[in-house]
Design an enzyme around this catalytic site. Structure first.
Site, PDB file in Angstrom:
ATOM      1  CB  SER A 180      39.620 -13.358 152.514  1.00  0.00           C
ATOM      2  OG  SER A 180      39.497 -14.129 151.471  1.00  0.00           O
ATOM      3  CG  HIS A 208      41.368 -12.754 156.830  1.00  0.00           C
ATOM      4  ND1 HIS A 208      42.106 -11.574 156.570  1.00  0.00           N
ATOM      5  CD2 HIS A 208      41.424 -13.456 155.420  1.00  0.00           C
ATOM      6  CE1 HIS A 208      42.566 -11.536 155.360  1.00  0.00           C
ATOM      7  NE2 HIS A 208      42.149 -12.694 154.853  1.00  0.00           N
ATOM      8  CE  LYS A 239      45.815 -13.617 154.933  1.00  0.00           C
ATOM      9  NZ  LYS A 239      44.998 -14.993 154.552  1.00  0.00           N
TER      10      LYS A 239
HETATM   11  C1  LIG Z   1      45.347 -15.729 153.285  1.00  0.00           C
HETATM   12  C2  LIG Z   1      44.649 -16.712 153.799  1.00  0.00           C
HETATM   13  C3  LIG Z   1      45.228 -18.058 153.669  1.00  0.00           C
HETATM   14  C4  LIG Z   1      46.588 -18.355 153.232  1.00  0.00           C
HETATM   15  O1  LIG Z   1      47.587 -17.829 154.510  1.00  0.00           O
HETATM   16  P1  LIG Z   1      48.954 -17.493 154.074  1.00  0.00           P
HETATM   17  O2  LIG Z   1      49.629 -17.682 155.456  1.00  0.00           O
HETATM   18  O3  LIG Z   1      49.126 -16.277 153.585  1.00  0.00           O
HETATM   19  O4  LIG Z   1      49.676 -18.616 153.057  1.00  0.00           O
HETATM   20  C5  LIG Z   1      44.370 -19.149 153.957  1.00  0.00           C
HETATM   21  N1  LIG Z   1      43.281 -19.313 154.077  1.00  0.00           N
HETATM   22  C6  LIG Z   1      42.648 -18.115 154.191  1.00  0.00           C
HETATM   23  C7  LIG Z   1      41.113 -18.007 154.283  1.00  0.00           C
HETATM   24  C8  LIG Z   1      43.166 -16.790 153.911  1.00  0.00           C
HETATM   25  O5  LIG Z   1      42.555 -15.680 153.870  1.00  0.00           O
END
Ligand SMILES: *Cc1c(COP(=O)(O)O)cnc(C)c1O
Length: 391
Positions: A180, A208, A239
């Site tokens: 990320s 992502h 996302k």
């Molecule tokens: C954003 C993210 C999460 C968390 O996801 P949410 O649905 O926002 O709780 C978990 N793992 C990774 C790699 C992320 O980038």
């Protein structure tokens, strides 16, 4: 009398390091141009990759679900909290991912903490990339399993750890699918081959990559054509899918087990019906057309190349996550502030999230940015980049 006075000192230290944050309060919903303190600014830091967060189809699905089911689910999944819409979402997600089963959670974060804490026991070892997400780290912390960290994407080190860990009951290799902070892709084919050679389980967190990588946005397992060879795929609905929630795509056996063990599933109320319905609509949209994903990638590739041609350091980016490496934390935050003055929101990311000299603004290009938006962003970023001597 007990007191929290020490917190003030910690906050003061953050201020001195240039790491103190005020929350940015937006006056409009997630979109490419958003209202902030009476101005419109170009959003370049949102995970709303496909523009689905404000899409009319998702809004309609959510409103219809509220009319049909109300606004809350009434309890955890194991009591009254599994409505037909939750069941349908899981069944359709499993078909979409090509796995036996899917279990949905309230977020990607709770998916990782729930799944990792359920499958890992004393006598196991979890082998984790050093840049894995905080929710993976926290999930691991909830277990009594031993942990080994390998340098980012270092397959030689992963193999060395696998070689010397055959005495463990179970070995689980965990990686983000797309990282990320850098926007690079995990070497999943190499990880799968090593795991097969050393009899380890593969766990990929596609937060992502969901809706971004692979055919129809099916994720990194599909991108690398590794169907049937990745034991556990975690996805997020927060996302690219545009709503909120997470899920694990896995065997029916593992799903049945998690229903009995995963604590966020057992002890926290399920997604609201509107959330589940909007996520389901997003899955339908991904299945029916690749137009948004193609646009996303063409925008991302164009924008990354334009920044590189201008002389910026975009690090290891190979996805729509495009960092501009600036340097120390204070300069990075000043760079981000200057971009905001120029009408662009680009979140600064600094130590300890990234190395001390690798502070960056992290740009995320989306399908819904227009060519004019991207041209506007480039012009302003180049102007401010020159001011800062970055190019
Ligand atoms: C954003 C993210 C999460 C968390 O996801 P949410 O649905 O926002 O709780 C978990 N793992 C990774 C790699 C992320 O980038």
């Amino acid at each position: 009398m007990a007191s929290f006075d020490y917190l003030a000192a910690e906050l003061e230290a953050l201020k001195e390091q240039g790491r103190y944050r005020n929350l940015t309060v937006w006056d409009s919903g997630s979109s490419t141009w958003m209202e902030l303190n009476g101005r419109k600014v170009l959003q370049m830091s949102s995970n709303n990759y496909l523009g689905l967060a404000g899409h009319p189809n998702l809004k309609k699905a959510a409103i219809d679900a509220i009319e049909q089911y109300g606004v809350g689910s009434g309890s955890v999944r194991t009591i009254t909290g599994t409505l037909a819409i939750h069941d349908q979402l899981e069944r359709e997600l499993a078909l979409f991912k090509g796995t036996e089963a899917v279990l949905a959670f309230q977020s990607g974060f709770t998916t990782n903490s729930g799944v990792l804490s359920s499958i890992l026991n004393e006598g196991d070892v979890v082998i984790s990339d050093e840049l894995n997400h905080a929710s993976i780290i926290d999930g691991i912390r909830l277990t009594k399993a031993d942990r080994r960290i390998y340098a980012h994407k270092d397959m030689a080190q992963l193999e060395a750890i696998l070689k010397e860990s055959s005495h463990y009951t179970k070995r689980v290799v965990v990686t983000d699918g797309v990282f990320s902070m850098d926007g690079d892709i995990a070497p999943l084919p190499a990880i799968v081959e090593l795991a097969e050679a050393y009899d380890a389980i593969v766990y990929v967190d596609d937060a992502h990559a969901s809706g971004v990588l692979g055919k129809h946005g099916k994720g990194s397992t599909d991108h690398f054509n590794l169907h049937g060879r990745v034991h556990i795929q975690v996805g997020t609905l927060s996302k690219a899918i545009g709503v909120v929630g997470g899920y694990v795509a896995c065997s029916q056996l593992l799903k049945d087990f998690l229903i009995h063990k995963a604590r966020p599933f057992l002890f926290s109320t399920s997604q609201t019906p509107a959330v589940a319905a909007a996520c389901l609509e997003a899955v339908h949209m991904l299945k029916s057309s690749d137009e948004l994903i193609e646009k996303l990638w063409s925008h991302a590739n164009y924008f990354r190349k334009a920044l590189q041609d201008a002389g910026f350091d975009t690090g290891a980016s190979e996805t729509p996550i495009i960092p501009i490496i600036v340097g120390d934390p204070a300069t990075t935050m000043r760079f981000s502030d200057r971009l905001l003055q120029e009408g662009i929101f680009a979140q600064g990311i600094v130590f300890p999230t990234v190395a001390l000299d690798k502070g960056r603004v992290r740009l995320i290009v989306t399908a819904s940015h227009t060519d004019e938006d991207l041209a506007f962003a480039l012009e302003r970023i180049i102007k401010v980049g020159r001011e800062f001597g970055l190019i």
